[in-house]
Design a protein around this motif. Structure first.
Motif, short mmCIF file in Angstrom:
data_model
loop_
_atom_site.label_atom_id
_atom_site.label_comp_id
_atom_site.label_asym_id
_atom_site.label_seq_id
_atom_site.Cartn_x
_atom_site.Cartn_y
_atom_site.Cartn_z
N ALA A 14 -3.86 -8.10 5.09
CA ALA A 14 -3.46 -6.94 4.30
C ALA A 14 -4.10 -6.96 2.93
O ALA A 14 -4.53 -5.92 2.40
CB ALA A 14 -1.93 -6.92 4.17
N ARG B 46 -6.48 -4.11 1.59
CA ARG B 46 -6.26 -3.39 0.33
C ARG B 46 -7.46 -3.54 -0.60
O ARG B 46 -7.88 -2.58 -1.26
CB ARG B 46 -4.99 -3.92 -0.35
CG ARG B 46 -3.71 -3.45 0.31
CD ARG B 46 -2.52 -3.74 -0.60
NE ARG B 46 -2.35 -5.17 -0.81
CZ ARG B 46 -1.61 -5.96 -0.04
NH1 ARG B 46 -0.98 -5.45 1.01
NH2 ARG B 46 -1.48 -7.24 -0.30
N GLN C 221 -9.67 -0.62 -1.88
CA GLN C 221 -9.92 -0.39 -3.31
C GLN C 221 -11.42 -0.33 -3.59
O GLN C 221 -11.88 0.51 -4.36
CB GLN C 221 -9.26 -1.48 -4.13
CG GLN C 221 -7.73 -1.42 -4.13
CD GLN C 221 -7.11 -2.59 -4.86
OE1 GLN C 221 -7.81 -3.51 -5.28
NE2 GLN C 221 -5.78 -2.56 -5.00
#
Length: 439
Positions: A68, A72, A76
């Motif tokens: 995760a 992320r 980003q």
């Protein structure tokens, strides 16, 4: 057989898990619990299972956490890359817009210069025709003068022959009673004839020199006119061809567009009154034909200007936006327009002249404005925060018609912009790119 197999299994387990006793002592008595090899095996197996399950679950949780985090971070990074790309596109769009404004200013300046050159050309043509008329008059006077000169020379020759022969004047001259009177009369006639001959010769010489000067001036004027013609023809070639390409890039036939615009101004006194070049009743010479061709190009350029104001080649948002969704399939559904993301309240302008046919709430569109343009083209502006026009109102290119908002089925402040031709949606970027290539 079965008991023997169980006995062997029990013996094997005793080697690994010998029987143990767990003593429990109290104040009054002592008890013990017997731990058979089978019981120890079950307890050991359960402990191994619990420990293994704990290790595997912990590993899975750690992997999910790491995955995760990577996802992320990747998201980003992708978002940062996407925003950088959007910023680059925004800068490029602003640069293109500035170039379009500069090009439009240069185009307007060129039109002004062409108008001045046209006026100069017309004045030069009038001057040339006046010089040609003056030259014809001078040549006629010169021919008359040369005829009179030859007649005077013939008369002088006749008088000289008469005097040299018998001393009498020919008929047509008065004779006196004595020779002295005749000589005086002939001398006076010769003097007058010589003076008239000298005057005729002087006039002829002046006419010849003046004719040469006028011919030189006429030749210089023709060279100047030819230079003006070439400059005008090159200017119109540079100006008209990109406009032809712009309409073709938008899927429109330039001749059909110009024909419809011309029919819209078929009455007298309109802005497209046919341009004519006067030939003053004579045959059309090459210069007049070239001038008529240039004036025809000016008429075509003027028609293009009017058509460009009626077709949505311009941007509906001119500042502080970025493209978010284009024309085509999106999330399994057809997206019939182009989205411009910008803060709420960003001005929305009309990309072309037209009439407002709808201004109100329309289901998923939210606050919606529809503008009908020429050639069966309709533009739509959805998800508005505020509408600044009413139904039936005429708008011009660049007029503010509304503000960007987030009304209707929308995930954020943006303008959903559509172009429909004959009710069929087309990609708005076709018209926008076609206009940016020229303006």
């Amino acid at each position: 057989m079965k008991s023997r197999l169980i006995h062997k299994l029990h013996v094997a387990l005793e080697k690994r898990f010998p029987e143990k006793r767990l003593f429990l002592r109290s104040d009054t008595e002592t008890r013990f619990i017997r731990l058979k090899p089978e019981t120890q095996l079950v307890a050991w197996t359960g402990g191994v299972v619990v420990v293994s399950w704990t290790i595997i679950a912990t590993a899975i949780l750690l992997m999910d956490s790491i995955g995760a985090g990577n996802f992320r971070a990747q998201a980003q990074r992708d978002q940062a890359t996407y925003e950088d790309r959007l910023n680059v596109l925004s800068v490029e769009r602003d640069t293109r817009a500035a170039e379009a404004v500069a090009a439009q200013q240069r185009f307007s300046s060129a039109l002004d210069q062409i108008s001045l050159m046209q006026s100069e050309l017309l004045r030069s043509e009038d001057r040339r025709r006046e010089l040609e008329t003056g030259l014809e008059v001078i040549q006629a006077n010169l021919r008359t003068t040369m005829t009179a000169r030859r007649a005077a020379e013939d008369q002088i020759a006749a008088l000289e022959a008469a005097l040299a022969g018998d001393g009498t004047a020919p008929g047509g001259f008065a004779q006196s009673g004595d020779a002295a009177g005749t000589v005086d009369l002939l001398a006076d006639a010769l003097a007058e004839t010589a003076a008239e001959r000298d005057k005729i010769a002087s006039d002829a010489e002046f006419a010849l020199s003046h004719a040469a000067e006028m011919e030189l001036e006429l030749r210089l004027l023709q060279e100047r006119n030819d230079q003006i013609f070439r400059q005008l023809e090159e200017a119109f070639t540079v100006s008209v061809e990109p406009l032809d390409n712009m309409f073709r890039a938008a899927g429109m036939n330039p001749d059909n567009v110009l024909g419809e615009i011309r029919r819209g101004y078929s009455g007298t006194g309109g802005p497209l009154t046919p341009l004519q070049f006067s030939t003053r009743g004579g045959d059309i010479d090459p210069d007049a034909a070239r001038a008529n061709g240039i004036l025809g190009s000016m008429d075509r350029l003027n028609l293009y200007r009017i058509a460009a104001e009626r077709i949505p080649f311009d941007m509906p948002v001119t500042s502080g936006f970025r493209f978010t969704s284009g024309f085509g399939m999106r999330w399994g559904r057809m997206h019939n327009g182009t989205d411009f993301a910008a803060p709420i309240g960003t001005p929305i302008v009309a990309p072309a002249d037209g009439v407002v046919t709808f201004a109100g709430w329309s289901s998923g569109y939210g606050r919606l404005i529809k503008v009908q343009h020429a050639f069966g083209i309709e533009t739509r502006y959805a998800h508005l925060n505020r509408m600044r026009v009413d139904v039936g109102q005429r708008v011009s290119r660049g007029d503010r018609i509304g503000d960007i908002g987030n009304s209707g089925r929308s995930t954020g402040p943006h303008l959903h912009y559509e172009i429909r031709v004959g009710g069929r949606p087309v990609n708005p970027m076709i018209y926008i790119r076609a206009g940016q290539d020229v303006f």
